[in-house]
Design a protein around this motif. Sequence first.
Motif, short mmCIF file in Angstrom:
data_model
loop_
_atom_site.label_atom_id
_atom_site.label_comp_id
_atom_site.label_asym_id
_atom_site.label_seq_id
_atom_site.Cartn_x
_atom_site.Cartn_y
_atom_site.Cartn_z
N ILE A 20 -16.37 -4.56 14.25
CA ILE A 20 -15.67 -3.40 14.80
C ILE A 20 -14.54 -3.85 15.72
N GLN A 21 -14.83 -4.83 16.56
CA GLN A 21 -13.80 -5.33 17.48
C GLN A 21 -12.64 -5.96 16.72
N LEU A 22 -12.96 -6.78 15.71
CA LEU A 22 -11.91 -7.39 14.89
C LEU A 22 -11.07 -6.31 14.20
N GLY A 23 -11.74 -5.31 13.66
CA GLY A 23 -11.03 -4.24 12.98
C GLY A 23 -10.10 -3.49 13.92
N MET A 24 -10.56 -3.26 15.15
CA MET A 24 -9.73 -2.54 16.12
C MET A 24 -8.57 -3.41 16.61
N ASP A 25 -8.82 -4.70 16.80
CA ASP A 25 -7.79 -5.59 17.34
C ASP A 25 -6.78 -6.04 16.28
N LYS A 26 -7.27 -6.39 15.10
CA LYS A 26 -6.40 -7.03 14.11
C LYS A 26 -6.20 -6.20 12.85
N GLY A 27 -7.01 -5.16 12.67
CA GLY A 27 -6.88 -4.30 11.49
C GLY A 27 -7.97 -4.56 10.47
N LEU A 28 -8.20 -3.57 9.61
CA LEU A 28 -9.27 -3.65 8.63
C LEU A 28 -8.95 -4.60 7.48
N GLN A 29 -7.68 -4.83 7.22
CA GLN A 29 -7.28 -5.69 6.11
C GLN A 29 -7.11 -7.15 6.51
N PHE A 30 -7.31 -7.47 7.80
CA PHE A 30 -7.16 -8.84 8.28
C PHE A 30 -8.27 -9.70 7.68
N HIS A 31 -7.94 -10.91 7.27
CA HIS A 31 -8.90 -11.76 6.56
C HIS A 31 -10.16 -12.05 7.38
N GLU A 32 -10.04 -12.18 8.69
CA GLU A 32 -11.21 -12.41 9.54
C GLU A 32 -12.12 -11.19 9.57
N THR A 33 -11.53 -10.00 9.56
CA THR A 33 -12.32 -8.77 9.54
C THR A 33 -13.08 -8.65 8.23
N ILE A 34 -12.41 -8.96 7.14
CA ILE A 34 -13.04 -8.90 5.82
C ILE A 34 -14.16 -9.93 5.72
N LYS A 35 -13.92 -11.13 6.22
CA LYS A 35 -14.95 -12.18 6.20
C LYS A 35 -16.16 -11.75 7.03
N CYS A 36 -15.90 -11.16 8.19
CA CYS A 36 -16.98 -10.69 9.05
C CYS A 36 -17.78 -9.58 8.35
N SER A 37 -17.07 -8.69 7.66
CA SER A 37 -17.72 -7.61 6.91
C SER A 37 -18.62 -8.18 5.81
N GLN A 38 -18.17 -9.21 5.14
CA GLN A 38 -18.96 -9.85 4.09
C GLN A 38 -20.20 -10.53 4.68
N GLU A 39 -20.05 -11.13 5.85
CA GLU A 39 -21.20 -11.74 6.53
C GLU A 39 -22.22 -10.67 6.94
N LEU A 40 -21.71 -9.53 7.40
CA LEU A 40 -22.58 -8.42 7.76
C LEU A 40 -23.33 -7.91 6.53
N ASP A 41 -22.63 -7.80 5.40
CA ASP A 41 -23.28 -7.38 4.15
C ASP A 41 -24.41 -8.35 3.77
N ARG A 42 -24.13 -9.65 3.91
CA ARG A 42 -25.14 -10.65 3.58
C ARG A 42 -26.37 -10.51 4.48
N LEU A 43 -26.13 -10.28 5.78
CA LEU A 43 -27.23 -10.11 6.72
C LEU A 43 -28.04 -8.85 6.40
N LEU A 44 -27.35 -7.78 6.05
CA LEU A 44 -28.05 -6.54 5.71
C LEU A 44 -28.88 -6.71 4.44
N ASN A 45 -28.35 -7.43 3.47
CA ASN A 45 -29.12 -7.72 2.26
C ASN A 45 -30.35 -8.55 2.57
N GLU A 46 -30.18 -9.55 3.43
CA GLU A 46 -31.31 -10.38 3.83
C GLU A 46 -32.36 -9.55 4.56
#
Length: 88
Positions: free
Chosen positions: A18-44
Amino acid sequence: MKLVDLEMTISKKREEMIQLGMDKGLQFHETIKCSQELDRLLNEYNYVLGETKQTNPLDVYHEFLIILQKTIFNSLRIGHNSIFSFLN
């Protein structure tokens, strides 16, 4: 990883995303990478939850209420004829 640990990790990762998205935008590569990590954690988390077959404490409470309701209904049904005989 235990469910409690996963819940904490998921919460922190969600805040980070959320912080990355607010600071750098939703399309920023770090935000996308963080979102993918969150998806992996939720799946686990869902996998571990399914493996341990833990129930939600509210589910146990709900089951208790159903049993209580059935017990009360059965108790009332025993005296059904005597209770409602005055209606005839």
